[in-house]
Enzyme design. Structure first.
Site, mmCIF file in Angstrom:
data_model
loop_
_atom_site.group_PDB
_atom_site.id
_atom_site.type_symbol
_atom_site.label_atom_id
_atom_site.label_comp_id
_atom_site.label_asym_id
_atom_site.label_seq_id
_atom_site.Cartn_x
_atom_site.Cartn_y
_atom_site.Cartn_z
ATOM 1 N N SER A 5 -11.199 3.363 -6.621
ATOM 2 C CA SER A 5 -9.886 3.762 -7.134
ATOM 3 C C SER A 5 -9.868 3.931 -8.641
ATOM 4 O O SER A 5 -9.263 4.860 -9.167
ATOM 5 C CB SER A 5 -8.830 2.733 -6.716
ATOM 6 O OG SER A 5 -8.688 2.685 -5.312
ATOM 7 N N GLU A 20 -10.037 -11.106 -10.964
ATOM 8 C CA GLU A 20 -9.887 -10.415 -12.243
ATOM 9 C C GLU A 20 -10.108 -11.324 -13.442
ATOM 10 O O GLU A 20 -10.692 -10.909 -14.456
ATOM 11 C CB GLU A 20 -8.505 -9.759 -12.322
ATOM 12 C CG GLU A 20 -8.301 -8.605 -11.351
ATOM 13 C CD GLU A 20 -7.891 -9.053 -9.949
ATOM 14 O OE1 GLU A 20 -7.661 -8.178 -9.103
ATOM 15 O OE2 GLU A 20 -7.785 -10.279 -9.708
ATOM 16 N N PHE A 59 -3.020 -5.889 -12.745
ATOM 17 C CA PHE A 59 -3.911 -7.042 -12.599
ATOM 18 C C PHE A 59 -4.649 -7.345 -13.906
ATOM 19 O O PHE A 59 -4.850 -8.508 -14.254
ATOM 20 C CB PHE A 59 -4.935 -6.784 -11.488
ATOM 21 C CG PHE A 59 -4.327 -6.461 -10.158
ATOM 22 C CD1 PHE A 59 -3.207 -7.140 -9.701
ATOM 23 C CD2 PHE A 59 -4.866 -5.468 -9.357
ATOM 24 C CE1 PHE A 59 -2.640 -6.846 -8.473
ATOM 25 C CE2 PHE A 59 -4.310 -5.152 -8.130
ATOM 26 C CZ PHE A 59 -3.193 -5.847 -7.685
ATOM 27 N N HIS A 88 -3.919 3.126 -12.796
ATOM 28 C CA HIS A 88 -2.732 2.965 -11.955
ATOM 29 C C HIS A 88 -1.577 2.313 -12.720
ATOM 30 O O HIS A 88 -0.853 1.465 -12.188
ATOM 31 C CB HIS A 88 -3.066 2.166 -10.693
ATOM 32 C CG HIS A 88 -3.984 2.878 -9.745
ATOM 33 N ND1 HIS A 88 -5.274 3.224 -10.091
ATOM 34 C CD2 HIS A 88 -3.792 3.321 -8.480
ATOM 35 C CE1 HIS A 88 -5.856 3.844 -9.080
ATOM 36 N NE2 HIS A 88 -4.973 3.925 -8.091
ATOM 37 N N ASP A 120 2.964 2.625 -3.844
ATOM 38 C CA ASP A 120 2.504 1.233 -3.904
ATOM 39 C C ASP A 120 3.626 0.287 -4.335
ATOM 40 O O ASP A 120 3.558 -0.911 -4.091
ATOM 41 C CB ASP A 120 1.316 1.097 -4.861
ATOM 42 C CG ASP A 120 0.038 1.656 -4.266
ATOM 43 O OD1 ASP A 120 0.050 2.043 -3.086
ATOM 44 O OD2 ASP A 120 -0.969 1.722 -4.984
ATOM 45 N N ARG A 136 -2.906 7.086 -12.227
ATOM 46 C CA ARG A 136 -3.395 7.474 -10.906
ATOM 47 C C ARG A 136 -3.180 8.957 -10.639
ATOM 48 O O ARG A 136 -4.012 9.617 -10.023
ATOM 49 C CB ARG A 136 -2.651 6.662 -9.843
ATOM 50 C CG ARG A 136 -2.988 7.055 -8.411
ATOM 51 C CD ARG A 136 -2.052 6.357 -7.435
ATOM 52 N NE ARG A 136 -2.468 6.536 -6.051
ATOM 53 C CZ ARG A 136 -1.778 6.101 -5.000
ATOM 54 N NH1 ARG A 136 -0.630 5.461 -5.194
ATOM 55 N NH2 ARG A 136 -2.221 6.300 -3.786
#
Length: 308
Positions: free
Chosen positions: A34, A55, A80, A106, A114, A164
């Protein structure tokens, strides 16, 4: 021009970097497909490390590699990278001023379906508040590729905000060059200066076409350090500044511009367009941009109303 997501441009750039510079290492948190950091693994698997869904540990390992002389690129989703791993970014990377490049994908509401849990709308605020951190947000593929490569030569922590969604390229990949800390005047005009970052640059340029005058449109690709000289000049030569960002209006581009202008006496009013201190929600990118008033139509209407 063709459309490309800035995360895809990151993948291209990092694949070239690992082949060119033996000190570059790449880390990911089980999202290499991704984030597109997996492009580096294809050409140099021995310097790509998948750290799993951990992470904080990834950032700590990146810090250790940087302390050993490596240039560590660490990738995951922006929510994250800046939220789950904030402690490690602050204390393990920025406090010792280590050479870690956090390329977070993203970001913003255009993550889309999402939903709020994955839509980082406060990441710029979190990152630019940490001492030693440099903060970047490219507007398109060519600029993203140039910035990802450029941060390898910057000594210290860097945060590169990537998206994204595939966006139209407004820069020519054959001729574009990135200049550290300098805003780019995409269109020189009068009355109102629309100061945008990321994909909002494209929306601002489109909005300008709907106005009965030519506003100035500026791309701020380096949010920290921001181009204070350009901001001050805009404030002296325009009737108003409108900042536009796919981020909370608190602590992002608008806040950075306001901080520059706070002590200036010869300046114009500033207005902020962005997410108005709320969480995102699930929807298509187009639906969300419209809902939060961040597409070309809403920007044009805001400027029209302002001019009245």
């Amino acid at each position: 021009m063709a459309k490309q997501a800035t995360r895809a441009a990151y993948g291209e750039a990092i694949a070239e970097l690992v082949q060119k510079n033996k000190n570059v290492v790449v880390l990911d948190a089980d999202l290499a497909g991704s984030t597109k950091s997996g492009e580096a693994k294809k050409v140099c698997p021995e310097r790509h490390f998948d750290m799993g869904i951990a992470e904080g540990n990834m950032m700590a390992v990146a810090a250790g590699l940087a302390a050993s002389g490596k240039i560590a690129y660490a990738s995951t989703f922006a929510v994250f990278a800046t939220g789950r791993a904030y402690d490690q970014v602050r204390n393990s990377i920025c406090y010792p001023n280590l050479n870690v490049k956090i390329c977070a994908t993203h970001a913003g509401i255009t993550v889309g379906e999402d939903g709020a849990s994955h839509q980082a709308l406060e990441d710029i605020a979190l990152m630019r508040a940490i001492p030693n951190m440099h903060v970047f947000q490219p507007c398109d593929g060519p600029e993203a590729k140039a910035i990802v490569k450029a941060v390898a030569d910057i000594d210290g922590p860097c945060y590169v905000r990537l998206g994204r969604l595939a966006v139209e390229s407004v820069n020519d990949p054959e001729t574009y060059t990135y200049e550290y800390g300098k805003g780019v005047v995409m269109q020189k005009g009068e009355k109102v200066a629309i100061v945008a970052t990321g994909m909002m640059v494209q929306e601002a340029l489109e909005a300008a076409k709907a106005l009965d005058f030519d506003p100035t449109v500026v791309n701020i690709n380096t949010i920290k350090p921001i181009d204070a000289d350009l901001i001050k000049e805009l404030a002296k030569t325009h009737d108003a500044i409108v900042t536009v960002e796919e981020h909370n209006v608190i602590g992002g581009l608008g806040g950075a511009v306001a901080e520059v202008l706070a002590s200036e006496t010869d300046r114009c009013p500033q207005y902020m367009m962005g997410v108005q201190d709320t969480f995102g929600q699930s929807g298509t990118p187009a639906e969300l941009l419209d809902h939060y008033g961040l597409n070309a139509k809403h920007i044009a209407q805001f400027v029209k109303d302002l001019c009245k």
